[in-house]
Design a protein around this motif. Structure first.
Motif, PDB file in Angstrom:
ATOM      1  N   TYR A 222      41.038  44.893  44.145  1.00 35.96           N
ATOM      2  CA  TYR A 222      42.491  44.926  44.765  1.00 35.96           C
ATOM      3  C   TYR A 222      42.265  45.027  46.363  1.00 35.96           C
ATOM      4  O   TYR A 222      41.760  45.804  46.665  1.00 35.96           O
ATOM      5  CB  TYR A 222      43.139  46.056  44.366  1.00 35.96           C
ATOM      6  N   CYS A 223      42.776  43.838  46.937  1.00 25.04           N
ATOM      7  CA  CYS A 223      42.391  43.588  48.363  1.00 25.04           C
ATOM      8  C   CYS A 223      43.617  43.138  49.009  1.00 25.04           C
ATOM      9  O   CYS A 223      43.847  41.880  48.684  1.00 25.04           O
ATOM     10  CB  CYS A 223      41.259  42.627  48.328  1.00 25.04           C
ATOM     11  N   ASN A 224      44.039  43.677  49.823  1.00 21.52           N
ATOM     12  CA  ASN A 224      45.165  43.225  50.777  1.00 21.52           C
ATOM     13  C   ASN A 224      46.376  42.863  49.720  1.00 21.52           C
ATOM     14  O   ASN A 224      47.016  41.470  50.018  1.00 21.52           O
ATOM     15  CB  ASN A 224      44.904  42.166  51.638  1.00 21.52           C
ATOM     16  N   ASP A 225      46.713  43.546  48.805  1.00 20.43           N
ATOM     17  CA  ASP A 225      47.855  43.513  47.964  1.00 20.43           C
ATOM     18  C   ASP A 225      47.666  42.388  46.783  1.00 20.43           C
ATOM     19  O   ASP A 225      48.602  41.817  46.023  1.00 20.43           O
ATOM     20  CB  ASP A 225      49.274  43.086  48.507  1.00 20.43           C
ATOM     21  N   THR A 226      46.152  41.920  46.651  1.00 27.60           N
ATOM     22  CA  THR A 226      46.175  40.859  45.511  1.00 27.60           C
ATOM     23  C   THR A 226      44.894  41.497  44.650  1.00 27.60           C
ATOM     24  O   THR A 226      43.954  42.258  45.286  1.00 27.60           O
ATOM     25  CB  THR A 226      45.503  39.587  46.338  1.00 27.60           C
ATOM     26  N   PHE A 227      45.259  41.222  43.330  1.00 26.60           N
ATOM     27  CA  PHE A 227      44.280  41.387  42.664  1.00 26.60           C
ATOM     28  C   PHE A 227      43.113  40.120  42.079  1.00 26.60           C
ATOM     29  O   PHE A 227      43.763  39.061  42.026  1.00 26.60           O
ATOM     30  CB  PHE A 227      44.908  41.887  41.172  1.00 26.60           C
ATOM     31  N   TYR A 228      41.990  40.553  41.902  1.00 30.17           N
ATOM     32  CA  TYR A 228      41.016  39.689  41.526  1.00 30.17           C
ATOM     33  C   TYR A 228      40.268  40.040  40.481  1.00 30.17           C
ATOM     34  O   TYR A 228      39.927  41.429  40.477  1.00 30.17           O
ATOM     35  CB  TYR A 228      40.040  39.278  42.794  1.00 30.17           C
ATOM     36  N   HIS A 229      39.726  39.173  39.487  1.00 26.17           N
ATOM     37  CA  HIS A 229      39.271  39.718  38.238  1.00 26.17           C
ATOM     38  C   HIS A 229      37.959  38.995  37.899  1.00 26.17           C
ATOM     39  O   HIS A 229      37.715  37.799  38.344  1.00 26.17           O
ATOM     40  CB  HIS A 229      39.935  39.626  37.129  1.00 26.17           C
ATOM     41  N   ASN A 230      36.755  39.701  37.433  1.00 24.22           N
ATOM     42  CA  ASN A 230      35.522  38.870  36.764  1.00 24.22           C
ATOM     43  C   ASN A 230      35.412  39.739  35.443  1.00 24.22           C
ATOM     44  O   ASN A 230      35.294  41.148  35.472  1.00 24.22           O
ATOM     45  CB  ASN A 230      34.597  39.178  37.812  1.00 24.22           C
ATOM     46  N   CYS A 231      35.245  38.830  34.520  1.00 15.65           N
ATOM     47  CA  CYS A 231      35.119  39.539  33.155  1.00 15.65           C
ATOM     48  C   CYS A 231      33.791  39.213  32.887  1.00 15.65           C
ATOM     49  O   CYS A 231      33.304  39.606  31.892  1.00 15.65           O
ATOM     50  CB  CYS A 231      35.932  38.549  31.946  1.00 15.65           C
ATOM     51  N   GLY A 232      32.764  38.852  33.469  1.00 14.43           N
ATOM     52  CA  GLY A 232      31.253  39.111  33.935  1.00 14.43           C
ATOM     53  C   GLY A 232      30.698  38.082  33.042  1.00 14.43           C
ATOM     54  O   GLY A 232      30.861  37.043  32.944  1.00 14.43           O
ATOM     55  N   PHE A 233      29.334  38.457  32.588  1.00 18.58           N
ATOM     56  CA  PHE A 233      28.296  37.740  32.415  1.00 18.58           C
ATOM     57  C   PHE A 233      27.411  38.378  31.175  1.00 18.58           C
ATOM     58  O   PHE A 233      27.276  39.629  31.497  1.00 18.58           O
ATOM     59  CB  PHE A 233      27.389  37.466  33.240  1.00 18.58           C
ATOM     60  N   LYS A 234      27.278  37.652  30.049  1.00 20.01           N
ATOM     61  CA  LYS A 234      26.412  38.525  28.943  1.00 20.01           C
ATOM     62  C   LYS A 234      24.901  38.181  29.414  1.00 20.01           C
ATOM     63  O   LYS A 234      24.421  37.026  29.398  1.00 20.01           O
ATOM     64  CB  LYS A 234      26.874  37.768  27.881  1.00 20.01           C
ATOM     65  N   VAL A 235      24.560  39.316  29.212  1.00 21.02           N
ATOM     66  CA  VAL A 235      23.021  39.150  29.522  1.00 21.02           C
ATOM     67  C   VAL A 235      22.164  40.390  28.414  1.00 21.02           C
ATOM     68  O   VAL A 235      22.910  41.099  27.823  1.00 21.02           O
ATOM     69  CB  VAL A 235      22.415  39.812  30.933  1.00 21.02           C
ATOM     70  N   ASN A 236      20.960  40.349  28.323  1.00 23.89           N
ATOM     71  CA  ASN A 236      20.143  41.450  27.560  1.00 23.89           C
ATOM     72  C   ASN A 236      20.101  42.240  28.443  1.00 23.89           C
ATOM     73  O   ASN A 236      19.037  42.354  29.260  1.00 23.89           O
ATOM     74  CB  ASN A 236      19.008  40.529  26.978  1.00 23.89           C
ATOM     75  N   VAL A 237      20.570  43.407  27.996  1.00 23.74           N
ATOM     76  CA  VAL A 237      20.545  44.762  28.834  1.00 23.74           C
ATOM     77  C   VAL A 237      19.058  45.495  28.471  1.00 23.74           C
ATOM     78  O   VAL A 237      18.754  45.739  27.412  1.00 23.74           O
ATOM     79  CB  VAL A 237      21.774  45.568  28.770  1.00 23.74           C
ATOM     80  N   VAL A 238      18.378  45.716  29.500  1.00 24.22           N
ATOM     81  CA  VAL A 238      17.049  46.613  29.569  1.00 24.22           C
ATOM     82  C   VAL A 238      17.572  47.932  29.817  1.00 24.22           C
ATOM     83  O   VAL A 238      17.403  48.761  29.055  1.00 24.22           O
ATOM     84  CB  VAL A 238      16.074  46.045  30.475  1.00 24.22           C
ATOM     85  N   ASP A 239      18.029  48.343  30.985  1.00 23.13           N
ATOM     86  CA  ASP A 239      19.015  49.435  31.398  1.00 23.13           C
ATOM     87  C   ASP A 239      20.170  49.127  32.396  1.00 23.13           C
ATOM     88  O   ASP A 239      19.747  48.257  33.155  1.00 23.13           O
ATOM     89  CB  ASP A 239      18.013  50.679  31.652  1.00 23.13           C
ATOM     90  N   THR A 240      21.023  50.116  32.196  1.00 26.59           N
ATOM     91  CA  THR A 240      22.149  49.794  33.410  1.00 26.59           C
ATOM     92  C   THR A 240      21.965  50.676  34.570  1.00 26.59           C
ATOM     93  O   THR A 240      22.807  50.636  35.468  1.00 26.59           O
ATOM     94  CB  THR A 240      23.432  50.214  32.760  1.00 26.59           C
TER      95      THR A 240
END
Length: 312
Positions: A222-240
């Motif tokens: 949320y930046c200057n009254d506007t919403f921006y979204h990213n639903c991301g990227f599928k990867v093979n998780v080693v650790d977070t």
């Protein structure tokens, strides 16, 4: 990058201890490391013990091009250690030693000067669990130009009052969704949706930039009254471990360099996902690797991208 930004990260630098090995970590160190790798000039204000672990941390920071002039060496306290437990999905829980050297960061003319001269100042809630470091943080916030609060709620190392006080200081707040929900409940929000609660926090804290990471569902900015979204990227998780810290560092660099907020959150999400593909919080990632990663998704609309792996 348009400008070589000068930033300061305050708080814990330590070793994450896994079952069979240890890795350099701590959210402020992780953020500083990624900021430096993306072209920022970075200083760390922290504390280490007068021990081998402390020497190794300072050497790592120096090799990474990070200013360690304000890293204090403590004779009476050991360098911080965190026991990290990973579940079957690579998600981490933490047992954080107390007291550690970074709990005892003292105010000095040097660290006040470093913060005064910086473009931005990054701080978290964990670093204020002890009164010594908390008092120093309060004095540094009073002189900082632009204040970025990286909320890290680690039970039992915080109080409701302290979190609310730190929120009021911030110009830019980063949560995960659980932290947002907990804090909104503490503030008696009657809002139901994620976006409503983000706007509620922005109003309550007079903050115009709020970012919330959503675990396996990406991130919202949320930046200057506007919403921006990213639903991301599928990867093979080693650790977070550290992926959320690299996400934040990347978002800071992009936004403060005036990049479009949608591109900023896309870029930050990509960096967080790449970190999750690797072991430990601070894998080496080149600019070309990030660009190649993003290019594989440039024909997919942001809101239909596959599941993100950003965690905190």
């Amino acid at each position: 990058m348009k400008k070589k930004l000068n930033g300061v990260c305050f708080g814990e630098i330590l070793f994450d201890v896994f079952l069979e090995h240890k890795k350099i970590g701590g959210a402020p160190l992780n953020v500083a490391s990624r900021l430096s790798s993306l072209g920022g000039e970075v200083s760390v204000i922290s504390g280490v013990g007068n021990d081998l672990n402390g020497k190794e941390l300072i050497e790592y920071l120096n090799v990474s091009g990070i200013n360690t002039d304000a890293v204090q060496v403590k004779d009476n306290y050991a360098t911080g250690l965190v026991n990290v437990i990973l579940n079957e999905k690579g998600n981490a829980s933490y047992d954080i030693n107390y007291p550690s050297a970074w709990d005892k960061i003292e105010t000095s003319n040097e660290n006040i000067s470093i913060v005064k001269n910086a473009d931005f100042f990054v701080y978290g809630s964990l670093s204020s669990r002890d009164s010594v470091s908390r008092n120093t943080l309060e004095q540094l916030l009073a002189v900082a130009k632009y204040k970025i609060f990286d909320v890290n709620l680690r039970v039992p190392h915080y109080t409701k009052k302290n979190i609310l006080d730190l929120l009021q200081e911030a110009d830019f707040i980063k949560f995960n969704d659980d932290e947002l929900n907990e804090i909104c409940e503490d503030l008696n929000s009657n809002k139901r949706s994620l976006e409503q609660n983000i706007k509620f926090i922005a109003k309550e804290t007079n903050t115009d930039t709020v970012c919330v990471t959503l675990g396996s569902h990406g991130a919202v900015l949320y930046c200057n009254d506007t919403f921006y979204h990213n639903c991301g990227f599928k990867v093979n998780v080693v650790d977070t471990v550290g992926s959320g810290d690299s996400f934040l560092a990347s978002l800071i660099i992009m936004l403060l360099n005036g990049e479009d907020p949608q591109y900023a959150i896309n870029f930050a999400s990509a960096v967080g996902a790449i970190v999750a593909q690797n072991e430990g919080a601070n894998p080496v990632i080149s600019q070309s690797e990030i660009e190649d990663f993003l290019s594989g998704f440039d024909k997919i609309e942001t809101k239909t991208k596959e599941i993100s792996t950003i965690h905190n």
